[in-house]
Design a protein around this motif. Structure first.
Motif, PDB file in Angstrom:
ATOM      1  N   LEU A 329      17.651   8.794   8.167  1.00  0.00           N
ATOM      2  CA  LEU A 329      18.293  10.106   8.258  1.00  0.00           C
ATOM      3  C   LEU A 329      17.785  11.045   7.162  1.00  0.00           C
ATOM      4  CD1 LEU A 329      21.979   9.052   9.068  1.00  0.00           C
ATOM      5  CD2 LEU A 329      20.425  10.303  10.566  1.00  0.00           C
ATOM      6  N   ALA A 330      17.537  10.479   5.977  1.00  0.00           N
ATOM      7  CA  ALA A 330      17.038  11.310   4.882  1.00  0.00           C
ATOM      8  C   ALA A 330      15.626  11.825   5.142  1.00  0.00           C
ATOM      9  CB  ALA A 330      17.067  10.507   3.576  1.00  0.00           C
ATOM     10  N   LEU A 331      14.885  11.136   5.984  1.00  0.00           N
ATOM     11  CA  LEU A 331      13.520  11.548   6.283  1.00  0.00           C
ATOM     12  C   LEU A 331      13.433  12.602   7.381  1.00  0.00           C
ATOM     13  CD1 LEU A 331      11.661   8.101   6.174  1.00  0.00           C
ATOM     14  CD2 LEU A 331      11.559   9.936   4.480  1.00  0.00           C
ATOM     15  N   VAL A 332      14.548  12.866   8.066  1.00  0.00           N
ATOM     16  CA  VAL A 332      14.511  13.782   9.208  1.00  0.00           C
ATOM     17  C   VAL A 332      13.985  15.169   8.836  1.00  0.00           C
ATOM     18  CG1 VAL A 332      15.949  15.024  10.868  1.00  0.00           C
ATOM     19  CG2 VAL A 332      16.239  12.565  10.564  1.00  0.00           C
ATOM     20  N   PRO A 333      14.493  15.832   7.766  1.00  0.00           N
ATOM     21  CA  PRO A 333      13.957  17.170   7.445  1.00  0.00           C
ATOM     22  C   PRO A 333      12.487  17.150   7.022  1.00  0.00           C
ATOM     23  CG  PRO A 333      16.098  16.820   6.405  1.00  0.00           C
ATOM     24  CD  PRO A 333      15.639  15.494   6.903  1.00  0.00           C
ATOM     25  N   VAL A 334      12.004  16.005   6.528  1.00  0.00           N
ATOM     26  CA  VAL A 334      10.626  15.929   6.054  1.00  0.00           C
ATOM     27  C   VAL A 334       9.642  16.229   7.179  1.00  0.00           C
ATOM     28  CG1 VAL A 334       8.866  14.404   5.070  1.00  0.00           C
ATOM     29  CG2 VAL A 334      11.235  14.306   4.228  1.00  0.00           C
ATOM     30  N   PHE A 335       9.943  15.733   8.370  1.00  0.00           N
ATOM     31  CA  PHE A 335       9.030  15.892   9.500  1.00  0.00           C
ATOM     32  C   PHE A 335       9.436  17.014  10.447  1.00  0.00           C
ATOM     33  CE2 PHE A 335       8.876  11.430   8.158  1.00  0.00           C
ATOM     34  CZ  PHE A 335       7.528  11.324   7.842  1.00  0.00           C
ATOM     35  N   SER A 336      10.447  17.797  10.049  1.00  0.00           N
ATOM     36  CA  SER A 336      10.860  18.932  10.862  1.00  0.00           C
ATOM     37  C   SER A 336       9.749  19.979  10.887  1.00  0.00           C
ATOM     38  CB  SER A 336      12.141  19.544  10.294  1.00  0.00           C
ATOM     39  OG  SER A 336      12.505  20.694  11.008  1.00  0.00           O
ATOM     40  N   GLY A 337       9.411  20.429  12.082  1.00  0.00           N
ATOM     41  CA  GLY A 337       8.329  21.386  12.230  1.00  0.00           C
ATOM     42  C   GLY A 337       6.959  20.764  12.298  1.00  0.00           C
ATOM     43  N   VAL A 338       6.901  19.446  12.073  1.00  0.00           N
ATOM     44  CA  VAL A 338       5.630  18.730  12.140  1.00  0.00           C
ATOM     45  C   VAL A 338       5.572  17.866  13.391  1.00  0.00           C
ATOM     46  CG1 VAL A 338       4.091  17.087  10.979  1.00  0.00           C
ATOM     47  CG2 VAL A 338       5.441  18.712   9.630  1.00  0.00           C
ATOM     48  N   ILE A 339       6.565  16.964  13.509  1.00  0.00           N
ATOM     49  CA  ILE A 339       6.634  16.087  14.680  1.00  0.00           C
ATOM     50  C   ILE A 339       7.602  16.653  15.713  1.00  0.00           C
ATOM     51  CG2 ILE A 339       7.221  13.755  15.464  1.00  0.00           C
ATOM     52  CD1 ILE A 339       6.438  12.704  12.753  1.00  0.00           C
ATOM     53  N   GLU A 479       5.381  21.398  -3.000  1.00  0.00           N
ATOM     54  CA  GLU A 479       4.482  21.374  -1.845  1.00  0.00           C
ATOM     55  C   GLU A 479       3.973  19.944  -1.607  1.00  0.00           C
ATOM     56  OE1 GLU A 479       3.730  23.471   0.316  1.00  0.00           O
ATOM     57  OE2 GLU A 479       4.213  25.457  -0.444  1.00  0.00           O
ATOM     58  N   PRO A 480       3.907  19.467  -0.370  1.00  0.00           N
ATOM     59  CA  PRO A 480       4.278  20.201   0.856  1.00  0.00           C
ATOM     60  C   PRO A 480       5.735  19.992   1.263  1.00  0.00           C
ATOM     61  CG  PRO A 480       3.243  18.148   1.461  1.00  0.00           C
ATOM     62  CD  PRO A 480       3.282  18.165  -0.054  1.00  0.00           C
ATOM     63  N   LEU A 481       6.538  19.373   0.376  1.00  0.00           N
ATOM     64  CA  LEU A 481       7.933  19.075   0.707  1.00  0.00           C
ATOM     65  C   LEU A 481       8.833  20.142   0.090  1.00  0.00           C
ATOM     66  CD1 LEU A 481       7.967  15.196   0.185  1.00  0.00           C
ATOM     67  CD2 LEU A 481       7.609  16.474   2.300  1.00  0.00           C
ATOM     68  N   LEU A 482       8.968  21.252   0.762  1.00  0.00           N
ATOM     69  CA  LEU A 482       9.843  22.335   0.334  1.00  0.00           C
ATOM     70  C   LEU A 482      10.974  22.482   1.344  1.00  0.00           C
ATOM     71  CD1 LEU A 482       7.303  25.061  -0.837  1.00  0.00           C
ATOM     72  CD2 LEU A 482       8.856  23.728  -2.275  1.00  0.00           C
ATOM     73  N   PHE A 483      12.196  22.515   0.846  1.00  0.00           N
ATOM     74  CA  PHE A 483      13.349  22.563   1.739  1.00  0.00           C
ATOM     75  C   PHE A 483      14.199  23.791   1.435  1.00  0.00           C
ATOM     76  CE2 PHE A 483      12.423  18.024   0.963  1.00  0.00           C
ATOM     77  CZ  PHE A 483      12.034  17.674   2.250  1.00  0.00           C
ATOM     78  N   THR A 484      14.751  24.358   2.490  1.00  0.00           N
ATOM     79  CA  THR A 484      15.654  25.503   2.354  1.00  0.00           C
ATOM     80  C   THR A 484      16.593  25.527   3.552  1.00  0.00           C
ATOM     81  OG1 THR A 484      15.775  27.903   2.011  1.00  0.00           O
ATOM     82  CG2 THR A 484      14.158  27.114   3.604  1.00  0.00           C
ATOM     83  N   GLY A 485      17.598  26.389   3.494  1.00  0.00           N
ATOM     84  CA  GLY A 485      18.474  26.607   4.642  1.00  0.00           C
ATOM     85  C   GLY A 485      19.100  25.347   5.195  1.00  0.00           C
ATOM     86  N   ASP A 486      18.881  25.111   6.487  1.00  0.00           N
ATOM     87  CA  ASP A 486      19.497  23.981   7.182  1.00  0.00           C
ATOM     88  C   ASP A 486      19.139  22.646   6.553  1.00  0.00           C
ATOM     89  OD1 ASP A 486      20.624  25.747   8.891  1.00  0.00           O
ATOM     90  OD2 ASP A 486      19.590  25.064  10.700  1.00  0.00           O
ATOM     91  N   ALA A 487      17.926  22.509   6.056  1.00  0.00           N
ATOM     92  CA  ALA A 487      17.502  21.236   5.472  1.00  0.00           C
ATOM     93  C   ALA A 487      18.331  20.910   4.236  1.00  0.00           C
ATOM     94  CB  ALA A 487      16.021  21.284   5.114  1.00  0.00           C
ATOM     95  N   LEU A 488      18.588  21.902   3.387  1.00  0.00           N
ATOM     96  CA  LEU A 488      19.401  21.660   2.197  1.00  0.00           C
ATOM     97  C   LEU A 488      20.843  21.345   2.578  1.00  0.00           C
ATOM     98  CD1 LEU A 488      18.086  24.393  -0.278  1.00  0.00           C
ATOM     99  CD2 LEU A 488      17.587  21.935  -0.255  1.00  0.00           C
ATOM    100  N   PHE A 489      21.383  22.085   3.551  1.00  0.00           N
ATOM    101  CA  PHE A 489      22.752  21.771   3.990  1.00  0.00           C
ATOM    102  C   PHE A 489      22.806  20.367   4.583  1.00  0.00           C
ATOM    103  CE2 PHE A 489      26.267  21.582   6.965  1.00  0.00           C
ATOM    104  CZ  PHE A 489      27.309  22.084   6.200  1.00  0.00           C
ATOM    105  N   TYR A 490      21.764  19.979   5.293  1.00  0.00           N
ATOM    106  CA  TYR A 490      21.705  18.647   5.891  1.00  0.00           C
ATOM    107  C   TYR A 490      21.827  17.565   4.813  1.00  0.00           C
ATOM    108  CZ  TYR A 490      19.689  14.593   8.305  1.00  0.00           C
ATOM    109  OH  TYR A 490      19.469  13.339   8.822  1.00  0.00           O
ATOM    110  N   TYR A 491      21.109  17.714   3.709  1.00  0.00           N
ATOM    111  CA  TYR A 491      21.183  16.713   2.635  1.00  0.00           C
ATOM    112  C   TYR A 491      22.554  16.738   1.956  1.00  0.00           C
ATOM    113  CZ  TYR A 491      16.209  15.636   2.978  1.00  0.00           C
ATOM    114  OH  TYR A 491      14.982  15.214   3.415  1.00  0.00           O
TER     115      TYR A 491
END
Length: 658
Positions: A329-339, A479-491
């Motif tokens: 679950l913690a890895l989900v935002p990492v691949f958002s927009g990629v996979i 970089e390349p792991l930058l999080f904002t918005g929904d990703a931060l709320f998700y964590y």
């Protein structure tokens, strides 16, 4: 002073809608009195009758309405009889929870069948002109169709009363309601009478649907609108009392008519307050005998609660699996927009919020054995408290969460102080009543935005005293792991859900959890050995409700709005589905159930309009064949492969609940 003509108008309006309530509540009470089945799908049978009537009235010019009055009750009665014979009788002796769960699944199925056949738009049909006209008597003019409803409903109720009191079938039914085993031992096939009773109850509801459809429009929600007052009536009159259903239906109809005319600001609240008062003073109802309703007010163990005694895996295996799930679950935002797209993060936020809500309900349902149809009260209250705090007190998300937790905890203590005095079906109804009261207040209050809800809260500040960050305005990481918005709320949300799960797990593994399980298995025995049962149940209710409030607060933080639908009892029913679907009494099972439910709802609803039918069917299958939930499926499949009668588990394989 109210003019005499207005009083007469109030009385006739009340008798009109009250007679429809009588027809619905009488069937509901009859089924419960004889079979101990609290049928949540009973309102949908009324709606089904109205839809069938629409088809007949529009299909036959002139005489369609009269044909519907006879044919539709017979048709829906037959549907009810087949349903009882094919499904309902499979859960006899398996506890009231099994019956509530099964009929809730049937509610979903019937709802979507109506959608599939008749569409979503309201439908209209008119009664024959001979009764659909104004009648004037001594200068007072009133609808002839309302007179018809009062007369027809009264005659039908009188006929049912006569059948119950002056026929052999009625004698057997009354005897079966008192002592079914004695009747069975006398050589009477009581099961056949169960089928007749269930079919008769469905036919009464269908007749009510036919006449109600000509009084107002026919809509998908009409069953839901009627079933709640019907439950109130059944409890007021006395569970299983036909006389109580008639008197209660007319009373509620008149009270609703009077309040809507004279005191519209408290419309919808009075009957629930009346029911709560009756439950606390005379739990058996106004017309119930001193011995009636005892089974309805008794907690009983159920195969649907209590966990798996170790679950699918050993304790160590579950811990490893849990850690792996959190890592994934913690890895989900990492691949958002990629996979995959960012929608996946948004979807999993919804899943986690519902998972927390389902876990909160499991504390009272799975560990304590209490069925709450009012848990949505705390979910919605947490959301409203959060938004009101953001709008008028502080932009801090932490302050808003603190206010939401305090508000729901205090409210839960008050509600629990009243509700814990009763149990069984009475607890179900009293929690439902409190939720409906608060929902009605929210709809009518200006500060909550009324029926439109609350919107326009500022972006939450995650900090205190004006010092903090707003997730949409910052970038966290490198970089390349930058999080904002929904990703931060998700964590942020994931951390709260994991911490809540670990905290509740420790609580359930402590002596407090042991006491809850003892109460669940036998409240009388727990009281006998010296436990303060009522106090412990109230504490569990407060903890459970506060966590539900936390899930609602997180919903509001993410979505930025709160609406009265959050307090709807259907949300409580959905949470019960999640708990049982995953596996109650395990904490992690309901979270899995929430994930499955949410994914089905979100993904299937976008592709298949009748997704509720599929979900209801799945739930019925789980209730009938997999009562321990989806998490028991691997063990069940393993047992099937090993064959019935395989070797029992060794002592070290059996572990206590988490």
């Amino acid at each position: 002073m109210v003019p005499g003509t207005q009083l007469l108008d109030i009385l006739l309006n009340g008798l009109t809608i009250g007679m429809v309530y009588v027809l619905v509540a009488a069937g509901l009470s009859l089924v419960f009195g004889v079979m101990d089945v609290l049928n949540l799908a009973h309102g949908e049978l009324l709606a089904l009758g109205a839809y069938f009537a629409f088809s007949l009235v529009t299909g036959f010019d002139g005489g369609g309405f009269w044909i519907a009055l006879i044919a539709v009750p017979l048709l829906v009665g037959a549907v009810g009889a087949v349903t009882e014979r094919g499904l309902i009788n499979r859960v006899y002796g398996r506890g009231q929870l099994a019956q509530i769960l099964l009929t809730f699944g049937l509610l979903l199925i019937i709802y979507d069948l109506k959608r599939f056949v008749w569409g979503t738009d309201p439908l209209f049909y008119s009664p024959p002109a001979v009764i659909d006209r104004t009648i004037t008597v001594l200068g007072f003019s009133y609808s002839g169709y309302s007179y018809f409803i009062i007369a027809a409903g009264g005659l039908l109720a009188a006929a049912v009363w006569a059948a119950l009191n002056h026929t052999r079938v009625g004698l057997v039914v009354r005897a079966g309601s008192e002592d079914r085993e004695m009747v069975r031992n006398l050589g009477v096939d009581i099961d056949r009478y169960y089928t007749v009773v269930f079919g008769a109850g469905a036919a009464l509801a269908a007749f009510g649907g036919v006449v109600l459809g000509g009084y107002q429009n026919v809509s998908l929600e009409m069953g839901n609108a009627v079933i709640i007052p019907a439950f109130v009536i059944v409890v007021l009159g006395g569970l299983g009392s036909f006389r109580g259903a008639v008197a209660g239906g007319l009373l509620v109809g008149i009270v609703q008519s009077a309040v809507s005319t004279l005191l519209p600001t408290i419309q919808g609240v009075v009957i629930f307050l009346l029911m709560i008062g009756v439950l606390l003073v005379r739990p058996q109802g106004l017309f119930g005998g001193t011995g009636e309703g005892v089974s309805a007010g008794r907690s009983e163990p159920s195969e649907f609660v209590g966990g798996l005694g170790g679950g699918v895996l050993t304790g160590r295996g579950r811990s490893r699996l849990g850690v792996a799930a959190v890592v994934l679950l913690a890895l989900v935002p990492v691949f958002s927009g990629v996979i995959y797209s960012g929608f996946v993060v948004s979807l999993l936020i919804t899943v986690l919020i519902w998972a927390l809500f389902a876990m909160s309900l499991d504390i009272v349902l799975g560990y304590t054995g209490l069925i709450s149809l009012g848990h949505a009260l705390f979910y919605g209250l947490g959301a409203y408290a959060t938004l009101l705090t953001l709008l008028y007190v502080s932009p801090s998300a932490f302050v808003a969460l603190g206010v939401a937790l305090a508000t729901t905890a205090i409210t839960a203590w008050v509600v629990g102080h009243v509700a814990i005095r009763v149990s069984g079906v009475y607890f179900v109804m009293i929690t439902l009543a409190f939720a409906e009261i608060v929902r009605q207040v929210v709809v009518r209050a200006d500060v909550t935005g009324g029926s439109s809800g609350l919107f326009g809260a500022p972006e939450p500040l995650y900090g205190i005293g004006g010092v903090g960050i707003r997730f949409d305005e910052v970038l966290v990481g490198v970089e390349p792991l930058l999080f904002t918005g929904d990703a931060l709320f998700y964590y942020f949300l994931l951390a709260i859900v994991v911490a809540s799960y670990l905290g509740v797990s420790r609580m359930m593994a402590a002596p407090f959890g042991t006491v809850l399980r003892a109460i669940r298995e036998s409240e009388l025995r727990a009281r006998f050995v010296g436990y303060e049962v009522r106090s412990v149940k109230r504490q569990a209710f407060v903890v459970s409700s506060t966590l539900a409030g936390l899930s609602g607060a997180l919903f509001a933080l993410y979505n930025g709005f709160a609406a009265p639908d959050l307090l709807n009892w259907i949300n409580s029913g959905n949470a019960i589905i999640m708990v049982v679907l995953g596996g109650s009494g395990t904490l992690y099972g309901p979270m899995i159930g929430a994930a499955v439910f949410t994914l089905i709802e979100r993904q299937l609803s976008a592709a298949i309009p009748w997704w509720r039918l599929l979900l209801g069917t799945l739930f019925v299958v789980v209730v009938l064949f997999l009562p321990k939930g989806l998490i028991s499926l691997p063990a069940r499949l393993g047992d099937d492969r090993a064959g019935v009668g395989g070797p029992p588990a060794s002592a070290e394989e059996v572990e206590p609940d988490d």
